[in-house]
Write an enzyme that holds these catalytic residues in place. Sequence first.
Site, PDB file in Angstrom:
ATOM      1  N   ASN A 178     -44.605 -35.298 -42.764  1.00  0.00           N
ATOM      2  CA  ASN A 178     -43.239 -34.879 -43.092  1.00  0.00           C
ATOM      3  C   ASN A 178     -42.343 -34.927 -42.043  1.00  0.00           C
ATOM      4  O   ASN A 178     -42.481 -34.196 -40.921  1.00  0.00           O
ATOM      5  CB  ASN A 178     -43.453 -33.644 -43.565  1.00  0.00           C
ATOM      6  CG  ASN A 178     -42.292 -33.178 -44.731  1.00  0.00           C
ATOM      7  OD1 ASN A 178     -42.393 -31.734 -45.311  1.00  0.00           O
ATOM      8  ND2 ASN A 178     -41.808 -34.029 -45.458  1.00  0.00           N
ATOM      9  N   CYS A 187     -37.719 -25.340 -45.452  1.00  0.00           N
ATOM     10  CA  CYS A 187     -38.834 -26.170 -45.445  1.00  0.00           C
ATOM     11  C   CYS A 187     -39.884 -25.957 -44.421  1.00  0.00           C
ATOM     12  O   CYS A 187     -39.838 -25.507 -43.293  1.00  0.00           O
ATOM     13  CB  CYS A 187     -37.925 -27.720 -44.747  1.00  0.00           C
ATOM     14  SG  CYS A 187     -39.341 -28.891 -44.402  1.00  0.00           S
ATOM     15  N   ASN A 209     -39.233 -28.658 -56.593  1.00  0.00           N
ATOM     16  CA  ASN A 209     -40.467 -29.587 -55.889  1.00  0.00           C
ATOM     17  C   ASN A 209     -41.537 -29.200 -56.871  1.00  0.00           C
ATOM     18  O   ASN A 209     -41.937 -28.156 -57.251  1.00  0.00           O
ATOM     19  CB  ASN A 209     -40.794 -29.044 -54.471  1.00  0.00           C
ATOM     20  CG  ASN A 209     -39.732 -28.809 -53.750  1.00  0.00           C
ATOM     21  OD1 ASN A 209     -39.390 -29.981 -53.155  1.00  0.00           O
ATOM     22  ND2 ASN A 209     -39.005 -27.820 -53.516  1.00  0.00           N
ATOM     23  N   GLU A 246     -40.814 -34.189 -53.679  1.00  0.00           N
ATOM     24  CA  GLU A 246     -39.737 -33.183 -53.282  1.00  0.00           C
ATOM     25  C   GLU A 246     -38.530 -33.692 -53.829  1.00  0.00           C
ATOM     26  O   GLU A 246     -38.056 -35.017 -53.719  1.00  0.00           O
ATOM     27  CB  GLU A 246     -39.984 -33.133 -51.662  1.00  0.00           C
ATOM     28  CG  GLU A 246     -41.053 -32.559 -51.016  1.00  0.00           C
ATOM     29  CD  GLU A 246     -40.953 -32.441 -49.593  1.00  0.00           C
ATOM     30  OE1 GLU A 246     -39.847 -31.353 -49.343  1.00  0.00           O
ATOM     31  OE2 GLU A 246     -41.585 -32.890 -48.859  1.00  0.00           O
ATOM     32  N   CYS A 265     -45.624 -31.309 -47.778  1.00  0.00           N
ATOM     33  CA  CYS A 265     -44.652 -30.289 -48.198  1.00  0.00           C
ATOM     34  C   CYS A 265     -45.288 -28.894 -47.794  1.00  0.00           C
ATOM     35  O   CYS A 265     -46.279 -28.496 -48.297  1.00  0.00           O
ATOM     36  CB  CYS A 265     -44.103 -30.380 -49.577  1.00  0.00           C
ATOM     37  SG  CYS A 265     -42.867 -29.074 -49.777  1.00  0.00           S
ATOM     38  N   GLY A 266     -44.620 -28.126 -46.501  1.00  0.00           N
ATOM     39  CA  GLY A 266     -45.123 -27.076 -46.145  1.00  0.00           C
ATOM     40  C   GLY A 266     -45.002 -25.889 -47.434  1.00  0.00           C
ATOM     41  O   GLY A 266     -45.935 -25.271 -47.438  1.00  0.00           O
TER      42      GLY A 266
END
Length: 293
Positions: free
Chosen positions: A15, A88, A198, A222, A231-232
């Site tokens: 990312n 994020c 998301n 996302e 994507c955390g």
Amino acid sequence: MAIDLQFTKGQGTGNDFVLFADPAGEIDLSPSQIAAICDRHFGVGANGTIRAVRSEHVPEGRAALRGEPSAEWFMDYWNADGSPAEMCGNGIRVFTRFLLENDLVSLRSGDSLPIGTRAGVRDVQLSGSGFSVDLGRWRLDGGEPLVRAKNLQVARPGLGIDVGNPHVVVALSSDEELESADLSFIPVLEPEVVGGVNVEFVVPADPLVTDGVGSIAMRVHERGSGETLSCGTGAAAAALATRHWAGAGAPNSWRVQVPGGVLGVRMFAAEDGEHVALSGPAELVYDGVLALP
């Protein structure tokens, strides 16, 4: 007015972000400038842009300071299309690395660094894999919309989860299904989520739990950025959804395999309810200067 933007390219499990320091809040990029920076053909190329600004210089940062006076820095995060985002999970780890490498903060083992975000203050700590961030309280939110994705034959029920930003998690039956989904197209939700969401597609490992740790594989679309390598907050939402589906006895520690690497997710009790934490690597790749019209 034309500016020469001094920036750093960073990434966390693939990312990637363009970061720049603006302590006094003097650089106000437009959505079109942000989109141009993130363009992979004509710009630097990134999933988002992050401005490091002192919290006192932006309205959302001042709100963060009211709740946590030591949240000196605000992570001003913008998606690749120029739209703002609340949080994020990968970005905040890379943001912390950026602050440390530029001697803007210090962080010792065992200490927490409070960071202001549009989702509120988030605490970051050093971890064995890089950094760990407490994403705060999570909640089931958004119901169970039907989700359609290109190359998946039938619509699937999703589970809405909020971890500071909105997610819908969809369970698939096999790695082959996960690989076949074409996430270059925006998944269609019924009912539609106003403002976008998301969407994570998840396949549980077999066995699901090994040595007390659950394992899943995930891909994500996302909002505002398209499919990304990671994507955390999506990894956290995916682990939470899988634990919810697994029922009583499911673990609170999870290993989430994303195309860009591996993230750790942990759920734990706090005074205001259950929190979820995310851990993983954060790297700075290179510095540069970009001329912006």
